[in-house]
Design a protein around this motif. Structure first.
Motif, PDB file in Angstrom:
ATOM      1  N   MET A   1       0.808  -1.214   0.000  1.00 24.71           N
ATOM      2  CA  MET A   1       0.000   0.000   0.000  1.00 24.71           C
ATOM      3  C   MET A   1       0.843   1.266   0.000  1.00 24.71           C
ATOM      4  O   MET A   1       0.585   2.207  -0.763  1.00 24.71           O
ATOM      5  CB  MET A   1      -0.947   0.014   1.207  1.00 24.71           C
ATOM      6  CG  MET A   1      -2.146  -0.889   1.072  1.00 24.71           C
ATOM      7  SD  MET A   1      -3.382  -0.594   2.357  1.00 24.71           S
ATOM      8  CE  MET A   1      -3.943   1.065   1.933  1.00 24.71           C
ATOM      9  N   THR A   2       1.850   1.337   0.857  1.00 25.41           N
ATOM     10  CA  THR A   2       2.601   2.584   1.015  1.00 25.41           C
ATOM     11  C   THR A   2       4.103   2.422   0.892  1.00 25.41           C
ATOM     12  O   THR A   2       4.810   3.426   0.780  1.00 25.41           O
ATOM     13  CB  THR A   2       2.297   3.212   2.391  1.00 25.41           C
ATOM     14  OG1 THR A   2       2.776   2.342   3.431  1.00 25.41           O
ATOM     15  CG2 THR A   2       0.805   3.439   2.575  1.00 25.41           C
ATOM     16  N   GLY A   3       4.609   1.195   0.963  1.00 25.36           N
ATOM     17  CA  GLY A   3       6.047   0.998   0.958  1.00 25.36           C
ATOM     18  C   GLY A   3       6.737   1.570   2.177  1.00 25.36           C
ATOM     19  O   GLY A   3       7.945   1.807   2.170  1.00 25.36           O
ATOM     20  N   GLY A   4       5.977   1.810   3.238  1.00 19.05           N
ATOM     21  CA  GLY A   4       6.530   2.396   4.451  1.00 19.05           C
ATOM     22  C   GLY A   4       6.461   3.906   4.489  1.00 19.05           C
ATOM     23  O   GLY A   4       6.729   4.517   5.527  1.00 19.05           O
ATOM     24  N   GLY A   5       6.103   4.538   3.387  1.00 15.06           N
ATOM     25  CA  GLY A   5       6.039   6.000   3.324  1.00 15.06           C
ATOM     26  C   GLY A   5       4.649   6.518   3.627  1.00 15.06           C
ATOM     27  O   GLY A   5       3.762   5.739   4.002  1.00 15.06           O
ATOM     28  N   PRO A   6       4.475   7.816   3.500  1.00  9.31           N
ATOM     29  CA  PRO A   6       5.498   8.801   3.132  1.00  9.31           C
ATOM     30  C   PRO A   6       6.384   9.163   4.323  1.00  9.31           C
ATOM     31  O   PRO A   6       5.915   9.217   5.463  1.00  9.31           O
ATOM     32  CB  PRO A   6       4.661  10.011   2.689  1.00  9.31           C
ATOM     33  CG  PRO A   6       3.381   9.873   3.460  1.00  9.31           C
ATOM     34  CD  PRO A   6       3.131   8.399   3.599  1.00  9.31           C
ATOM     35  N   ALA A   7       7.666   9.381   4.060  1.00  9.68           N
ATOM     36  CA  ALA A   7       8.645   9.764   5.087  1.00  9.68           C
ATOM     37  C   ALA A   7       8.676   8.758   6.237  1.00  9.68           C
ATOM     38  O   ALA A   7       8.768   9.139   7.403  1.00  9.68           O
ATOM     39  CB  ALA A   7       8.350  11.160   5.617  1.00  9.68           C
ATOM     40  N   SER A   8       8.562   7.460   5.915  1.00 10.37           N
ATOM     41  CA  SER A   8       8.615   6.366   6.902  1.00 10.37           C
ATOM     42  C   SER A   8       7.491   6.440   7.930  1.00 10.37           C
ATOM     43  O   SER A   8       7.591   5.833   8.996  1.00 10.37           O
ATOM     44  CB  SER A   8       9.965   6.366   7.642  1.00 10.37           C
ATOM     45  OG  SER A   8      11.029   6.212   6.745  1.00 10.37           O
ATOM     46  N   SER A   9       6.397   7.141   7.606  1.00 17.19           N
ATOM     47  CA  SER A   9       5.316   7.316   8.577  1.00 17.19           C
ATOM     48  C   SER A   9       4.495   6.058   8.788  1.00 17.19           C
ATOM     49  O   SER A   9       3.766   5.950   9.780  1.00 17.19           O
ATOM     50  CB  SER A   9       4.395   8.460   8.143  1.00 17.19           C
ATOM     51  OG  SER A   9       3.811   8.175   6.883  1.00 17.19           O
ATOM     52  N   THR A  10       4.568   5.100   7.854  1.00 18.23           N
ATOM     53  CA  THR A  10       3.832   3.843   8.004  1.00 18.23           C
ATOM     54  C   THR A  10       4.768   2.642   8.072  1.00 18.23           C
ATOM     55  O   THR A  10       4.304   1.503   8.000  1.00 18.23           O
ATOM     56  CB  THR A  10       2.842   3.649   6.831  1.00 18.23           C
ATOM     57  OG1 THR A  10       3.577   3.599   5.594  1.00 18.23           O
ATOM     58  CG2 THR A  10       1.837   4.788   6.769  1.00 18.23           C
ATOM     59  N   GLU A  11       6.049   2.886   8.198  1.00 13.66           N
ATOM     60  CA  GLU A  11       7.022   1.791   8.207  1.00 13.66           C
ATOM     61  C   GLU A  11       6.886   0.953   9.474  1.00 13.66           C
ATOM     62  O   GLU A  11       6.862   1.489  10.585  1.00 13.66           O
ATOM     63  CB  GLU A  11       8.435   2.352   8.110  1.00 13.66           C
ATOM     64  CG  GLU A  11       9.504   1.292   7.917  1.00 13.66           C
ATOM     65  CD  GLU A  11      10.864   1.912   7.698  1.00 13.66           C
ATOM     66  OE1 GLU A  11      11.329   1.938   6.541  1.00 13.66           O
ATOM     67  OE2 GLU A  11      11.460   2.402   8.689  1.00 13.66           O
ATOM     68  N   SER A  12       6.802  -0.353   9.309  1.00 13.72           N
ATOM     69  CA  SER A  12       6.711  -1.276  10.437  1.00 13.72           C
ATOM     70  C   SER A  12       8.086  -1.856  10.723  1.00 13.72           C
ATOM     71  O   SER A  12       9.011  -1.748   9.913  1.00 13.72           O
ATOM     72  CB  SER A  12       5.716  -2.399  10.135  1.00 13.72           C
ATOM     73  OG  SER A  12       6.184  -3.202   9.052  1.00 13.72           O
ATOM     74  N   ILE A  13       8.223  -2.507  11.877  1.00 15.55           N
ATOM     75  CA  ILE A  13       9.524  -3.089  12.221  1.00 15.55           C
ATOM     76  C   ILE A  13       9.862  -4.249  11.290  1.00 15.55           C
ATOM     77  O   ILE A  13      11.037  -4.486  11.000  1.00 15.55           O
ATOM     78  CB  ILE A  13       9.550  -3.533  13.697  1.00 15.55           C
ATOM     79  CG1 ILE A  13       8.388  -4.468  14.006  1.00 15.55           C
ATOM     80  CG2 ILE A  13       9.538  -2.339  14.620  1.00 15.55           C
ATOM     81  CD1 ILE A  13       8.409  -4.999  15.418  1.00 15.55           C
TER      82      ILE A  13
END
Length: 291
Positions: free
Chosen positions: A227-239
């Motif tokens: 969905m987001t690839g962890g972006g934008p600006a790593s705001s959805t990045e999981s461990i």
């Protein structure tokens, strides 16, 4: 003894698919294994763990993962309980309704995430088109950090709520109907029956659903990646996604193993704490129910 012998193949399988990789990751977390070492594991005297403790990005991703897990699992348990209560009623074509409600859960996560990425797409997705025609402005759901994580939570709730509902529905099937009939004879209404009968007897199944979903949400990867690839600006990045980047993008397998083992310890601690809380609540509810 014969029963123990029958369990040997299962124990060997668990050892092969779980214990051995876990020990391998523990061993690797104390070694440097990256392009800097020629992809050869060399002991580094715990430097990976020192880096892990001081890694601000990991702790940011941990907080984001915990927030994602808490919001999604809480919503899924509440909605799953409501759906299970509805599906437990004597509805017309109940079998068809129950089967249809499992479709989101049956869909592969990658396929489902691609669908939601298109729905929230800017400017071609239907939600953004509605926003532009109604309010005259773009939502930019996947481009705003404050909104992007909400879209991932919403997609996760949509997919896995049926799984929670299925577990709770199985629990509802085990509650004797005589208890409800006796309570109604005493003048108890639906709310009293829910609070005094359904919830206390459903606590083991609530705990089971909570444990499963907490572990799954804590390790979310494919949904966020698609969905987001962890972006934008790593705001959805999981461990899990952060460990993936370190292993397959930066080829730092030693530190990636450290992230996974550290996260495993944190997750295990959270599950133990949650189980102890659920056990305490269940014991108290059982005592109140007995009175």
């Amino acid at each position: 003894m014969p029963l123990l012998i029958l369990l040997i193949p299962s124990l060997i399988l668990l050892l092969a698919v779980f214990a051995l990789p876990l020990f391998r990751y523990v061993w690797l977390s104390f070694h440097a294994d990256s392009v800097m070492t020629g992809l050869v594991a060399l002991p580094n005297q715990g430097a990976n763990w020192q880096r892990f403790i001081q890694d601000a990005r990991y702790w940011q991703d941990l907080l984001q993962t915990l927030r994602f897990s808490f919001v999604s699992v809480t919503a899924e348990v509440v909605l799953g309980l409501i759906i299970a209560l509805i599906l437990n009623q004597p509805l017309r074509k109940r079998a068809l309704i129950r089967s249809s409600s499992l479709i989101p859960w049956a869909l592969p996560t990658t396929v489902m995430a691609l669908g939601w990425r298109w729905i929230f797409n800017t400017p071609y997705g239907p939600i953004d088109r509605l926003m532009q025609s109604g309010l005259g402005r773009s939502l930019n759901a996947l481009g705003e950090p404050s909104i992007a994580w909400i879209t991932t939570v919403y997609a996760d709730i949509w997919k896995t709520t049926p799984f929670v509902a299925l577990i709770l529905l199985a629990g509802l099937q085990t509650i004797p109907s005589d208890l409800y009939e006796a309570a109604k004879l005493e003048g108890a209404g639906p709310w009293i029956c829910l609070r005094r009968i359904t919830i206390p007897l459903l606590l083991p199944y609530l705990g089971l659903a909570l444990m499963f979903r907490l572990a799954q949400a804590f390790g979310v990867f494919d949904l966020v990646q698609v969905m987001t690839g962890g972006g934008p600006a790593s705001s959805t990045e999981s461990i899990a996604l952060y460990a993936y980047w370190n292993a397959l993008r930066f080829l730092d397998f030693g530190y990636s193993a450290t992230i996974m083992i550290g996260s495993f310890v944190i997750l295990s601690s959270l599950i133990v704490i949650a189980w102890l809380v659920i056990t305490a609540v269940r014991s108290r509810s059982a005592g109140a129910f007995a009175k």
